[in-house]
Each structure stands twice: as C-alpha cells, then as structure tokens.
Design a protein around this motif. Sequence first.
Motif, mmCIF file in Angstrom:
data_model
loop_
_atom_site.group_PDB
_atom_site.id
_atom_site.type_symbol
_atom_site.label_atom_id
_atom_site.label_comp_id
_atom_site.label_asym_id
_atom_site.label_seq_id
_atom_site.Cartn_x
_atom_site.Cartn_y
_atom_site.Cartn_z
ATOM 1 N N MET A 1 -35.315 19.983 -17.676
ATOM 2 C CA MET A 1 -33.877 19.914 -17.426
ATOM 3 C C MET A 1 -33.201 21.275 -17.447
ATOM 4 S SD MET A 1 -32.660 16.599 -19.650
ATOM 5 C CE MET A 1 -31.046 16.557 -18.880
ATOM 6 N N LEU B 1 -28.180 13.568 -21.347
ATOM 7 C CA LEU B 1 -28.720 14.923 -21.185
ATOM 8 C C LEU B 1 -29.213 15.475 -22.509
ATOM 9 C CD1 LEU B 1 -25.869 16.434 -18.958
ATOM 10 C CD2 LEU B 1 -27.900 15.178 -18.231
ATOM 11 N N THR C 1 -35.965 13.952 -18.814
ATOM 12 C CA THR C 1 -35.118 14.407 -19.930
ATOM 13 C C THR C 1 -35.844 15.366 -20.872
ATOM 14 O OG1 THR C 1 -35.722 12.356 -21.118
ATOM 15 C CG2 THR C 1 -33.627 12.363 -19.926
ATOM 16 N N TYR D 1 -27.983 19.616 -25.292
ATOM 17 C CA TYR D 1 -29.262 18.887 -25.357
ATOM 18 C C TYR D 1 -29.625 18.513 -26.792
ATOM 19 C CZ TYR D 1 -34.102 17.629 -24.409
ATOM 20 O OH TYR D 1 -35.292 16.939 -24.311
#
Length: 269
Positions: free
Chosen positions: A46, A151, A41, A123
Amino acid sequence: IGFLYRPIRQLMRTTGKIIGGIIFTVCLMSLVFSYSFAQMTEHDNMEPVFSEILEQRLAEQINENELTELRKQLVLYCDQIGSDTITLPYNNINLTINCSEIDKKSDKEVMHLISSTLFDSLYYKEYECEFVACIKNAIQEGEQQDFLVLLSSTANDFFNKIALYLLIGVVAGLCLLIVSIRNVFGIVKSVGGSMIVAGLPLFGCYFFKTTLAEKTGSSVANNMLEYVFGYLINPLMIIFGIGIVLAVVGFAGKKFFSEKDKHDAKKRK
C-alpha cells in the motif's frame, strides 16, 4: 434391512458430494477475496501507492515556494531543539519526522517523506473499534474517519484471520468431496467445476474495472483501480484456469475409463 443399505449409502454419498461441493466452492471463492484484500492491505504494497496519492494531495495545498520555506523551517527547528526527531501536526495527526532525513533531502524529497510518514500514521493508527464495528459505524452513524480503517493494519489482520478460517473450510469441503466421490477422475472433475464457479467473479471484476475506468478521468483514480482490481483479478484468473484444466482432465479421464470398462465387459461376454 440389508436391502436399504445400498440406497442409504448412495444417498449419503450424494448428499456429501453436494454439501462438500458447496462448502468447497463458497469457501474457495471467499478465500480468494480475503487473500486478495490481505495482500492489498499489506503495508509494503500500500505504501508506494497511497504515499503518491497523499503527495499529490499535499502538492495541491502547498506550492513550491511554500514547500521550500517549510523545509528550511523544519531544518532550523531541528537545529534549535537539538533533537533527533520533530513532531509536525497535520489535520489532527502528529507526524514524527527524523531530523537527519530532512537535512539531507531536497524539497520534493521532503514532500515524499511527509506523505510517507502521514501514510504510516494512518496505517498504524489504533482504533477503538474492531474492523467490522468501525465499518458499521462509518456506514450507519456517519463516522467518516472510521472508513480509514480500510487503510490500516487492523484491516490487514482481519483479512489474514478470515483467510485462515476459510482455508480450513476449503480443506474440509475437499475432504468431504473425496470421501463422497471416491473416484479419482470424478474428484478431479468435481473440484475443477467448483474452481470454475469460484473463479467466475473474474468476469465481474473485468467489467467493473473497465466501466469505472471509462467514468473516471483522473490518473489517481485509475491507479487506484489498477491497484485494487490487480490483486483481485490475478488469483481469480489462476483459480479459473486451473479449474478448466482439472474439469477437462476429470471429464476425459472418466469417459476414457468408462468406455474401457464397457469394452472389457463386452470382451468377457
């Protein structure tokens, strides 16, 4: 009372060995997963993966002509307002895009810029609930939007925090093993065995990765599987491998010195 001292001490050491082994094994296994999810994460890890997924989803909604027209309108809008940035609404999310970047990019690059900006918005989104509470809301109350917390930087902060506590647990379990066993090769053998047990989920990860890969036909799904299981399998493999080495060294060393002690005892007789 003196005759009770030895069995009580032995009982305490055995209990300490069992409890220490359980704490060390459980915390180490949990630490591997928490560390893996923390790495998973991280924004920089990501962003390339999920920006590509978002870009593919956007490409399904906008054809090439519409994308070209969108880029021209964005450039024109930037010139008209005379601002460094513009706000582009998308699915109840306001995307802030730098005008200087739009002017220099091709149609495809603008698509990537929009998807990257969209990912950043997701995010760094601030949630009204804590990580666990958001997941609970998503499962129990059907708040699907709260699943997006997986996320987010909120998830990354949560897993990093949990990993720190678990690391303390690993050290505590290891210290308890050392105090209870007090034999170098016995400690090495016990730690190795615990690491092997902690690394056993490695085979489960391989199984689920292979099974899911056979059932999914899309490249997006396969990329997601590679991303998720890649971060899980690598540390588990390291833990399992080190555990085997330590267990073999501990077992061999303990057996060697045990035989040596027996041999020395016979010579003294």
